[in-house]
Motif scaffolding. Structure first.
Motif, short mmCIF file in Angstrom:
data_model
loop_
_atom_site.label_atom_id
_atom_site.label_comp_id
_atom_site.label_asym_id
_atom_site.label_seq_id
_atom_site.Cartn_x
_atom_site.Cartn_y
_atom_site.Cartn_z
N PRO A 20 0.89 -1.44 -0.06
CA PRO A 20 -0.11 0.03 0.06
C PRO A 20 0.65 1.38 -0.02
CG PRO A 20 -0.69 -1.45 1.78
CD PRO A 20 0.79 -2.03 1.29
N ARG A 21 0.19 2.59 -0.48
CA ARG A 21 1.07 3.67 -0.30
C ARG A 21 0.63 4.30 0.96
NH1 ARG A 21 2.89 5.66 -4.74
NH2 ARG A 21 2.31 7.78 -4.20
N TYR A 22 -0.37 3.70 1.88
CA TYR A 22 -0.80 4.39 3.10
C TYR A 22 -1.07 5.70 3.18
CZ TYR A 22 0.76 -0.10 4.90
OH TYR A 22 0.96 -1.50 5.14
N TYR A 25 -4.55 4.42 6.94
CA TYR A 25 -4.36 3.07 7.51
C TYR A 25 -5.82 2.85 8.57
CZ TYR A 25 -3.05 -1.39 10.18
OH TYR A 25 -3.27 -2.27 10.83
N THR A 27 -5.92 0.45 5.04
CA THR A 27 -6.20 0.91 3.50
C THR A 27 -7.63 0.71 3.13
OG1 THR A 27 -5.75 -1.36 2.69
CG2 THR A 27 -4.04 0.26 3.12
N ARG A 433 7.54 1.82 1.83
CA ARG A 433 6.16 1.18 2.21
C ARG A 433 6.63 -0.21 2.83
NH1 ARG A 433 4.17 2.22 -3.99
NH2 ARG A 433 2.64 0.98 -3.53
N ASP A 440 1.39 -3.36 9.58
CA ASP A 440 0.27 -3.45 9.14
C ASP A 440 -0.48 -4.82 9.70
OD1 ASP A 440 -2.21 -3.72 7.48
OD2 ASP A 440 -1.38 -2.69 5.82
N LEU A 443 -2.55 -7.09 6.33
CA LEU A 443 -1.73 -7.55 5.13
C LEU A 443 -1.96 -9.15 4.94
CD1 LEU A 443 1.03 -5.38 4.34
CD2 LEU A 443 -1.23 -5.31 3.14
N THR A 447 -4.20 -9.90 0.02
CA THR A 447 -4.57 -8.50 -0.15
C THR A 447 -3.51 -7.84 -0.77
OG1 THR A 447 -3.89 -8.26 2.21
CG2 THR A 447 -5.98 -8.48 1.76
N THR A 448 -1.97 -8.28 -0.52
CA THR A 448 -0.96 -7.38 -1.04
C THR A 448 -0.95 -7.42 -2.58
OG1 THR A 448 0.40 -9.24 -0.68
CG2 THR A 448 0.50 -7.75 0.78
N PHE A 451 -2.25 -4.37 -4.44
CA PHE A 451 -1.52 -3.26 -4.50
C PHE A 451 -0.32 -3.20 -5.44
CE2 PHE A 451 -2.82 -3.82 -0.11
CZ PHE A 451 -3.77 -2.57 0.04
#
Ligand code: SF4
Length: 455
Positions: A20-22, A25, A27, A433, A440, A443, A447-448, A451
């Motif tokens: 993520p680019r966060y 949080y 996300t 990142r 996080d 994650l 899910t990753t 992104f």
């Protein structure tokens, strides 16, 4: 000045994963549709903020840029924006009474292409916003502009309406690259726009660039960088092109073989960072640059920089209300997002006067982890004592498992950890990142994949 880092090739291979680019949080992947209008109201009631930042999403674009992953509607019909403003007005009329104790200190128009609106439509939109919300005397008002389809004098009109910050999408000045992304634009006209903006005393001008685009080579991108220096913006955003053709149909027009390799892409980024810092710009967070006297640079120096859905900002301690299709709000301890399809947005406004489709109420653990991730992303440094004190925890105890996850970055010389702090070193900044991902809690392997790559 922050030293320009290099990245060992073996670390690029090891850590350049999807992440993520966060800008929030948790996300947006964690937003769920059990969150509704009552949760939204509760978040406003519980919020201690009295200042408000408004984001207005204008979804229309004149044509399709092939790299784009934004939520937009491509059309040449200007009158579609009139209908959109009708619905936006209803949303504003219904939302504003919930914010009578807030004063607007910031407004941002994003998209899509906000400059799709005509002068008259801008006047109408600002009239509606000013009628229903209380604006402070000094408001930071910014807008994203597509330099291809506007008249120079639109800048005069926007200035008269109170806008004081402009952001132009430049991306790359090379014609071969521009043709491959279906975004051909004239750098001389961009120069004319910046000259006019300076004559009008806009407070700040930002240029967006993208690296990793098709046919971008080191030599071509160098020419773009030199032109950017001649344009002399106050801020530069340097984004990585995320090639996700299975998610974004337009990206299928970009062939894999046209793209720079991972190593070439990294070189493009490092060249740009070196070029900007050599020309006096300060690196802000992971992908922004600013002149040393710019407020983002000053905020970073004082370690009070924030991050929200629009990226880095000095105004983090306020509620953010998103208006329009797909817009995201961050109110007190909750995030909420409006429905993403225009048809559904219109229907929701007709039925309910608002269009929240999903969101999330933050747990205490979300808030603590959000603060940790924000400190790392904004300041590349985490004061463990400050977090312990702020949230009445013992940092090392609370984040025992996460500190073990950080060992790999420690061993590779990307961070240092002391009893009081975590510092991200120059090389580690490029992988911020990946480092933040250690904190996080949501994650997982599945899910990753949603992104983009971290570089
Ligand atoms: S990059 Fe901007 S102008 Fe181009 S299609 Fe996407 S939102 Fe529209």
């Amino acid at each position: 000045m922050i030293e320009t880092p290099q990245l060992r090739p073996e670390l690029l291979n090891k850590y350049n994963l999807n992440g993520p680019r966060y800008t929030s949080y948790p996300t947006a992947l964690e937003f769920h549709n059990r969150f509704d209008q009552e949760d939204f109201k509760l978040a406003i009631q519980d919020s201690t903020n009295k200042q408000l930042s408004l984001y207005v999403h204008v979804p229309f674009c004149h044509s399709m840029c092939y790299y784009c992953g934004c939520n937009k509607i491509v059309t040449r019909q200007k009158n579609k924006a009139d209908r959109y403003l009708d619905y936006l007005e209803q949303e504003i009329v219904n939302r504003a009474p919930l914010f009578t104790h807030h004063k607007v200190i910031q407004l941002h128009l994003g998209g899509g292409t906000p400059s799709f609106l005509s002068a008259g439509q801008f006047t109408r939109l600002m009239g509606i916003l000013r009628q229903h919300f209380q604006f402070q005397t000094q408001v930071e008002m910014s807008i994203e502009i597509d330099p291809r389809e506007i008249e120079l004098n639109l800048l005069d009109h926007l200035k008269n309406l109170g806008f004081n910050r402009l952001s132009f999408g430049l991306q790359d000045t090379n014609l071969i690259v521009q043709e491959a992304i279906n975004r051909v634009q004239d750098t001389e006209f961009v120069q004319a726009l910046l000259t006019r903006a300076r004559e009008l005393n806009y407070d700040s001008i930002n240029l967006d660039l993208i690296y990793g685009l098709p046919h971008q080579t080191s030599a071509r991108f160098q020419q773009t960088l030199e032109k950017v220096m001649l344009l002399n913006p106050d801020r530069i955003s340097l984004f990585s092109y995320a090639h996700l053709p299975t998610r974004f149909a337009a990206q299928r027009k970009i062939r894999d073989e046209w793209l720079p390799s991972g190593d070439e892409k990294l070189s493009l980024m490092l060249d740009a960072m070196a070029h900007f810092t050599a020309n006096g710009y300060v690196a802000i967070g992971m992908d922004h640059f600013a002149k040393p006297d710019d407020e983002l640079a000053l905020a970073q120096k004082q370690q009070i920089l924030h991050r929200n859905f629009q990226g880095y900002t000095t105004k983090g301690e306020c509620d953010l209300l998103g208006l329009g299709v797909s817009s995201i709000s961050s109110i007190g301890k909750a995030y909420a997002q409006n429905t993403k399809k225009l048809k559904d947005y219109y229907q929701a406004i007709e039925d309910k006067g608002q269009a929240v489709e999903k969101g999330v109420s933050l747990s205490q653990d979300d808030i603590i982890r959000g603060a940790v991730i924000k400190a790392l992303m904004c300041n590349f440094m985490l004061d463990k004592d400050a977090i312990s004190k702020q949230f009445s925890i013992n940092f090392d105890h609370y984040f025992k498992a996460e500190l073990i996850k950080l060992n790999t970055f420690l061993t590779d010389g990307l961070i240092t950890i002391t009893p009081k702090s975590i510092m991200v070193l120059a090389e580690g900044r490029l992988l911020i990142r990946s480092i933040a991902m250690a904190f996080d809690a949501y994650l997982n392997a599945a899910t990753t994949q949603a992104f983009s790559k971290v570089i």
